[in-house]
Design a protein around this motif. Structure first.
Motif, PDB file in Angstrom:
ATOM      1  N   MET A 109       0.826  -1.203   0.000  1.00 10.71           N
ATOM      2  CA  MET A 109       0.000   0.000   0.000  1.00 10.71           C
ATOM      3  C   MET A 109       0.866   1.261   0.000  1.00 10.71           C
ATOM      4  O   MET A 109       0.462   2.278  -0.570  1.00 10.71           O
ATOM      5  N   LYS A 110       2.041   1.198   0.561  1.00 15.13           N
ATOM      6  CA  LYS A 110       2.966   2.333   0.518  1.00 15.13           C
ATOM      7  C   LYS A 110       3.327   2.660  -0.940  1.00 15.13           C
ATOM      8  O   LYS A 110       3.493   3.814  -1.302  1.00 15.13           O
ATOM      9  N   GLU A 111       3.420   1.637  -1.768  1.00 13.14           N
ATOM     10  CA  GLU A 111       3.706   1.836  -3.193  1.00 13.14           C
ATOM     11  C   GLU A 111       2.465   2.279  -3.970  1.00 13.14           C
ATOM     12  O   GLU A 111       2.539   3.165  -4.821  1.00 13.14           O
ATOM     13  N   VAL A 112       1.324   1.668  -3.672  1.00 16.29           N
ATOM     14  CA  VAL A 112       0.109   1.861  -4.461  1.00 16.29           C
ATOM     15  C   VAL A 112      -0.627   3.161  -4.106  1.00 16.29           C
ATOM     16  O   VAL A 112      -1.111   3.874  -4.995  1.00 16.29           O
ATOM     17  N   LEU A 113      -0.729   3.468  -2.830  1.00 17.03           N
ATOM     18  CA  LEU A 113      -1.548   4.589  -2.374  1.00 17.03           C
ATOM     19  C   LEU A 113      -1.215   5.927  -3.020  1.00 17.03           C
ATOM     20  O   LEU A 113      -2.140   6.660  -3.400  1.00 17.03           O
ATOM     21  N   PRO A 114       0.048   6.312  -3.185  1.00 15.88           N
ATOM     22  CA  PRO A 114       0.314   7.610  -3.826  1.00 15.88           C
ATOM     23  C   PRO A 114      -0.286   7.717  -5.233  1.00 15.88           C
ATOM     24  O   PRO A 114      -0.778   8.782  -5.621  1.00 15.88           O
ATOM     25  N   PHE A 115      -0.308   6.630  -5.984  1.00 12.43           N
ATOM     26  CA  PHE A 115      -0.882   6.641  -7.326  1.00 12.43           C
ATOM     27  C   PHE A 115      -2.397   6.796  -7.265  1.00 12.43           C
ATOM     28  O   PHE A 115      -2.988   7.531  -8.060  1.00 12.43           O
TER      29      PHE A 115
END
Length: 136
Positions: free
Chosen positions: A112-118
């Protein structure tokens, strides 16, 4: 297999495929049950029945709708969860965000750290949101 057009966002390790009410309606009205289950990552016919009933009753209204992204692992091309806006009120330019990872083996890996900003960027830039809320 069929192709439906929706936003597809690429992160370093994942593809994020948009799911929205119009797409769900099109899939359910044009595809066989097994294809629907595969595309929407539905595991049983009973759960498919629940989703079809939601669609029949109206999964979106004048005030509320949703938009989420399936999280697809690039290495395995497997849907591992979703992240997106489960309560979106376009008129007020606000939405509630949520996410689910289907298997506990994926928890604590920074997905989620990778996905959430997008997903947040999409909400503010593409959906024109002014406020995004999260319940914990």
């Amino acid at each position: 297999m069929f192709t439906f057009h929706s936003h597809l966002i690429s992160t370093p390790n994942f593809l994020l495929r948009e799911i929205n009410p119009e797409l769900v309606s099109k899939i359910v009205s044009t595809c066989k049950d097994q294809e629907i289950m595969e595309y929407l990552n539905i595991e049983t016919l009973d759960l498919l029945g629940v989703e079809k009933e939601k669609l029949r009753k109206g999964i979106s209204s004048y005030h509320f709708t949703f938009l989420y992204f399936q999280i697809i692992e690039k290495k395995s091309n497997t849907i591992i969860g979703w992240c997106g806006y489960h309560t979106w009120i376009p008129m007020h330019q606000k939405a509630e965000i949520g996410y689910i990872l289907n298997d506990k083996k994926n928890w604590g890996k920074g997905i989620m750290k990778e996905v959430l900003p997008f997903v947040l960027n999409f909400g503010f830039k593409e959906m024109n949101l002014h406020r995004i809320e999260a319940m914990t």
